[in-house]
Design a protein around this motif. Structure first.
Motif, PDB file in Angstrom:
ATOM      1  N   THR A  65      33.612 -15.143  22.646  1.00 25.17           N
ATOM      2  CA  THR A  65      33.108 -16.287  21.887  1.00 25.17           C
ATOM      3  C   THR A  65      32.675 -17.384  22.849  1.00 25.17           C
ATOM      4  OG1 THR A  65      35.226 -17.458  21.752  1.00 25.17           O
ATOM      5  CG2 THR A  65      34.822 -15.739  20.115  1.00 25.17           C
ATOM      6  N   ASN A  66      32.050 -18.414  22.289  1.00 26.29           N
ATOM      7  CA  ASN A  66      31.697 -19.592  23.096  1.00 26.29           C
ATOM      8  C   ASN A  66      32.611 -20.761  22.760  1.00 26.29           C
ATOM      9  OD1 ASN A  66      30.869 -20.165  20.555  1.00 26.29           O
ATOM     10  ND2 ASN A  66      28.805 -20.810  21.099  1.00 26.29           N
ATOM     11  N   LEU A  67      33.855 -20.442  22.402  1.00 27.52           N
ATOM     12  CA  LEU A  67      34.805 -21.475  21.980  1.00 27.52           C
ATOM     13  C   LEU A  67      35.036 -22.466  23.119  1.00 27.52           C
ATOM     14  CD1 LEU A  67      36.515 -22.013  19.422  1.00 27.52           C
ATOM     15  CD2 LEU A  67      38.438 -20.938  20.603  1.00 27.52           C
ATOM     16  N   ALA A  68      34.848 -23.727  22.805  1.00 30.07           N
ATOM     17  CA  ALA A  68      35.015 -24.787  23.803  1.00 30.07           C
ATOM     18  C   ALA A  68      35.468 -26.051  23.082  1.00 30.07           C
ATOM     19  CB  ALA A  68      33.715 -25.027  24.559  1.00 30.07           C
ATOM     20  N   THR A  69      35.499 -27.141  23.811  1.00 31.49           N
ATOM     21  CA  THR A  69      35.993 -28.389  23.224  1.00 31.49           C
ATOM     22  C   THR A  69      35.132 -28.834  22.045  1.00 31.49           C
ATOM     23  OG1 THR A  69      36.830 -29.087  25.381  1.00 31.49           O
ATOM     24  CG2 THR A  69      36.545 -30.800  23.725  1.00 31.49           C
ATOM     25  N   PHE A  72      35.749 -26.328  18.956  1.00 32.52           N
ATOM     26  CA  PHE A  72      37.081 -25.718  18.866  1.00 32.52           C
ATOM     27  C   PHE A  72      37.547 -25.638  17.415  1.00 32.52           C
ATOM     28  CE2 PHE A  72      41.694 -26.221  18.563  1.00 32.52           C
ATOM     29  CZ  PHE A  72      42.083 -25.088  19.255  1.00 32.52           C
ATOM     30  N   THR A  73      38.125 -24.509  17.097  1.00 37.05           N
ATOM     31  CA  THR A  73      38.736 -24.309  15.790  1.00 37.05           C
ATOM     32  C   THR A  73      39.804 -23.222  15.906  1.00 37.05           C
ATOM     33  OG1 THR A  73      38.380 -23.585  13.507  1.00 37.05           O
ATOM     34  CG2 THR A  73      36.929 -22.662  15.175  1.00 37.05           C
ATOM     35  N   THR A  74      40.850 -23.354  15.107  1.00 40.42           N
ATOM     36  CA  THR A  74      41.902 -22.329  15.099  1.00 40.42           C
ATOM     37  C   THR A  74      41.611 -21.237  14.083  1.00 40.42           C
ATOM     38  OG1 THR A  74      43.172 -23.662  13.527  1.00 40.42           O
ATOM     39  CG2 THR A  74      43.679 -23.933  15.868  1.00 40.42           C
ATOM     40  N   ASN A  75      40.553 -21.405  13.324  1.00 40.18           N
ATOM     41  CA  ASN A  75      40.166 -20.411  12.318  1.00 40.18           C
ATOM     42  C   ASN A  75      39.323 -19.325  12.991  1.00 40.18           C
ATOM     43  OD1 ASN A  75      39.408 -18.908  10.149  1.00 40.18           O
ATOM     44  ND2 ASN A  75      38.669 -20.631   8.921  1.00 40.18           N
ATOM     45  N   ILE A  76      39.904 -18.132  13.115  1.00 48.95           N
ATOM     46  CA  ILE A  76      39.203 -17.049  13.807  1.00 48.95           C
ATOM     47  C   ILE A  76      37.883 -16.712  13.106  1.00 48.95           C
ATOM     48  CG2 ILE A  76      39.368 -14.626  14.514  1.00 48.95           C
ATOM     49  CD1 ILE A  76      42.351 -14.972  14.787  1.00 48.95           C
ATOM     50  N   GLU A  78      35.772 -18.624  11.993  1.00 47.56           N
ATOM     51  CA  GLU A  78      34.710 -19.570  12.359  1.00 47.56           C
ATOM     52  C   GLU A  78      34.318 -19.476  13.837  1.00 47.56           C
ATOM     53  OE1 GLU A  78      35.970 -23.435  11.204  1.00 47.56           O
ATOM     54  OE2 GLU A  78      36.069 -22.952   9.057  1.00 47.56           O
ATOM     55  N   TRP A  79      34.952 -18.565  14.562  1.00 42.98           N
ATOM     56  CA  TRP A  79      34.571 -18.400  15.968  1.00 42.98           C
ATOM     57  C   TRP A  79      33.145 -17.864  16.056  1.00 42.98           C
ATOM     58  CZ3 TRP A  79      39.394 -15.758  18.686  1.00 42.98           C
ATOM     59  CH2 TRP A  79      40.441 -16.683  18.720  1.00 42.98           C
ATOM     60  N   GLN A  80      32.404 -18.332  17.029  1.00 37.87           N
ATOM     61  CA  GLN A  80      31.020 -17.885  17.222  1.00 37.87           C
ATOM     62  C   GLN A  80      30.997 -16.844  18.345  1.00 37.87           C
ATOM     63  OE1 GLN A  80      28.701 -21.414  17.991  1.00 37.87           O
ATOM     64  NE2 GLN A  80      29.503 -22.474  16.187  1.00 37.87           N
ATOM     65  N   PHE A  81      30.840 -15.591  17.937  1.00 34.67           N
ATOM     66  CA  PHE A  81      30.883 -14.488  18.911  1.00 34.67           C
ATOM     67  C   PHE A  81      29.536 -14.390  19.645  1.00 34.67           C
ATOM     68  CE2 PHE A  81      34.363 -13.524  16.117  1.00 34.67           C
ATOM     69  CZ  PHE A  81      35.322 -13.031  16.970  1.00 34.67           C
ATOM     70  N   VAL A  82      29.647 -14.227  20.957  1.00 32.76           N
ATOM     71  CA  VAL A  82      28.435 -14.156  21.798  1.00 32.76           C
ATOM     72  C   VAL A  82      28.409 -12.867  22.615  1.00 32.76           C
ATOM     73  CG1 VAL A  82      28.185 -16.658  21.956  1.00 32.76           C
ATOM     74  CG2 VAL A  82      29.628 -15.445  23.620  1.00 32.76           C
ATOM     75  N   GLY A  83      29.215 -11.898  22.215  1.00 33.54           N
ATOM     76  CA  GLY A  83      29.226 -10.622  22.928  1.00 33.54           C
ATOM     77  C   GLY A  83      29.825 -10.746  24.320  1.00 33.54           C
ATOM     78  N   LEU A  84      29.124 -10.208  25.308  1.00 30.05           N
ATOM     79  CA  LEU A  84      29.619 -10.202  26.697  1.00 30.05           C
ATOM     80  C   LEU A  84      29.001 -11.318  27.533  1.00 30.05           C
ATOM     81  CD1 LEU A  84      29.497  -6.334  27.357  1.00 30.05           C
ATOM     82  CD2 LEU A  84      31.464  -7.714  26.631  1.00 30.05           C
ATOM     83  N   ARG A  85      28.487 -12.343  26.881  1.00 28.04           N
ATOM     84  CA  ARG A  85      27.802 -13.415  27.624  1.00 28.04           C
ATOM     85  C   ARG A  85      28.741 -14.109  28.622  1.00 28.04           C
ATOM     86  NH1 ARG A  85      25.332 -18.038  24.067  1.00 28.04           N
ATOM     87  NH2 ARG A  85      24.310 -16.222  23.126  1.00 28.04           N
ATOM     88  N   GLN A  86      30.010 -14.293  28.212  1.00 24.38           N
ATOM     89  CA  GLN A  86      30.957 -14.962  29.127  1.00 24.38           C
ATOM     90  C   GLN A  86      31.180 -14.119  30.386  1.00 24.38           C
ATOM     91  OE1 GLN A  86      31.588 -17.873  28.593  1.00 24.38           O
ATOM     92  NE2 GLN A  86      31.989 -18.362  26.452  1.00 24.38           N
ATOM     93  N   TYR A  87      31.205 -12.803  30.223  1.00 23.11           N
ATOM     94  CA  TYR A  87      31.394 -11.923  31.385  1.00 23.11           C
ATOM     95  C   TYR A  87      30.155 -11.937  32.283  1.00 23.11           C
ATOM     96  CZ  TYR A  87      35.485 -10.285  28.878  1.00 23.11           C
ATOM     97  OH  TYR A  87      36.692 -10.229  28.217  1.00 23.11           O
TER      98      TYR A  87
END
Length: 335
Positions: A65-69, A72-76, A78-87
């Motif tokens: 995900t691109n979860l950041a400040t 941020f949310t604790t609700n899974i 609502e997480w925004q999945f970005v695949g393997l972009r972080q890697y």
């Protein structure tokens, strides 16, 4: 009702169905034994699932995900999945390669010098002196382990502080030498010493226990053969330490890879990221960014890579030390 049969020699064979009853009782006993074993293992298994597997799955999901400040949310959900972009970002990050080589240097030096070599030397020395003296010296080596990390680091900071507060610089002044800025000029030496003195105690306990468990008959036989102390260490003691060596190397490697507590308190990765290791980088990215923009997803990617490296190293160690042979059933000759 079970019937009996008579053999040619007149001997009476077990009644029909006796074997079936025996097999059924054996299966029940085996089932009861397995259930008992699983019931004892269940609490540990539940704890491992709750505090390792589930958090690990959450970290892997978070790393995608691109979860950041700012989002941020604790609700899974609502997480925004970005695949393997972080890697991909991690692979192209020049800072990550610097941290990677910092981690290799830190783990290799601390593991080889202190956690293995120094621990083995202390164990051998304290096992060959009077028993009470051995207990005393081993207890002294336990002090860094049982001391609070904050107090322990404050002691080191006082030791290497500048003039007029630093103990080492006080001796330098008495010797007519110029003061030394140990925190900046010898940062890695300081980090490895601080962590190494903590790590010695673990290997020392394991190696001492293994040395003490070597049968006295074997040690006495080597004495009768006229062996020197170095020959006993080389041909009797060290070959008996394969299993403890495997355990200590594996455990301490994984521990050093994931621990950053002392480095955080002592240098916080500085100066200029010189002592930033992988686990500390993950912490900084996810929880304590200098600019206040914590990157949970990017920090989670750092953590997942660290787990993969740890698992790979554990498998390599087991192959090198021939783990299957160590845990195989002993071969007993039937006379």
């Amino acid at each position: 009702m079970a019937s009996t049969q008579t053999t040619q020699g007149g001997e009476q064979s077990p009644p029909y169905g006796h074997d079936t009853d025996t097999n059924e009782r054996s299966r029940r006993r085996a089932l009861a034994a397995n259930l008992t074993a699983y019931s004892f293992l269940a609490p540990a298994g539940i704890l491992v699932v709750l505090f390792f597997f589930i958090p690990m799955i959450l970290v892997v999901l978070m790393s995608m995900t691109n979860l950041a400040t700012d989002n941020f949310t604790t609700n899974i959900a609502e997480w925004q999945f970005v695949g393997l972009r972080q890697y991909q970002t991690l692979a192209n990050d020049p800072f990550a390669s610097k941290v990677f080589f910092n981690t290799i240097f830190y783990v290799l030096c601390t593991l080889s010098i202190f956690n293995i070599s120094m621990a083995l030397v202390v164990s051998l020395l304290t096992a060959h002196i009077p028993r009470k003296a051995g207990f005393f010296f081993r207890a002294m080596w336990m002090l860094p382990r049982i001391t609070s990390s904050v107090i322990y680091i404050m002691m080191w900071e006082r030791i290497v502080a500048d003039v007029p507060f630093g103990i080492l610089n006080w001796f330098n002044t008495l010797a007519g030498q110029a003061p030394v800025d140990y925190s900046s000029d010898h940062t890695w030496v300081l980090v490895i010493l601080v962590n190494g003195f903590v790590g010695v105690s673990f290997g020392m306990i394991i190696f001492t226990s293994a040395i003490e468990s070597i049968p006295k008959d074997i040690m006495n036989a080597s004495l009768v053969d006229g062996s020197t102390i170095m020959q006993r260490i080389r041909y009797v003691i060290l070959p008996s330490l394969r299993w403890p060596l495997l355990f200590v190397i594996t455990y301490q490697t994984l521990s050093l890879l994931t621990s950053f507590e002392q480095i955080l308190l002592l240098t916080n990765g500085g100066p200029s990221n010189r002592t930033e290791v992988w686990a500390l980088a993950a912490y900084h990215r996810a929880l304590s960014n200098y600019f206040g923009n914590t990157q949970w997803g990017y920090g989670a990617a750092f953590s997942v890579v660290l787990v993969v490296i740890g698992v790979a190293l554990a498998f390599i160690y087991m192959r090198v030390f021939r783990f299957n042979e160590l845990v195989s059933e002993p071969k007993i000759e039937v006379l």
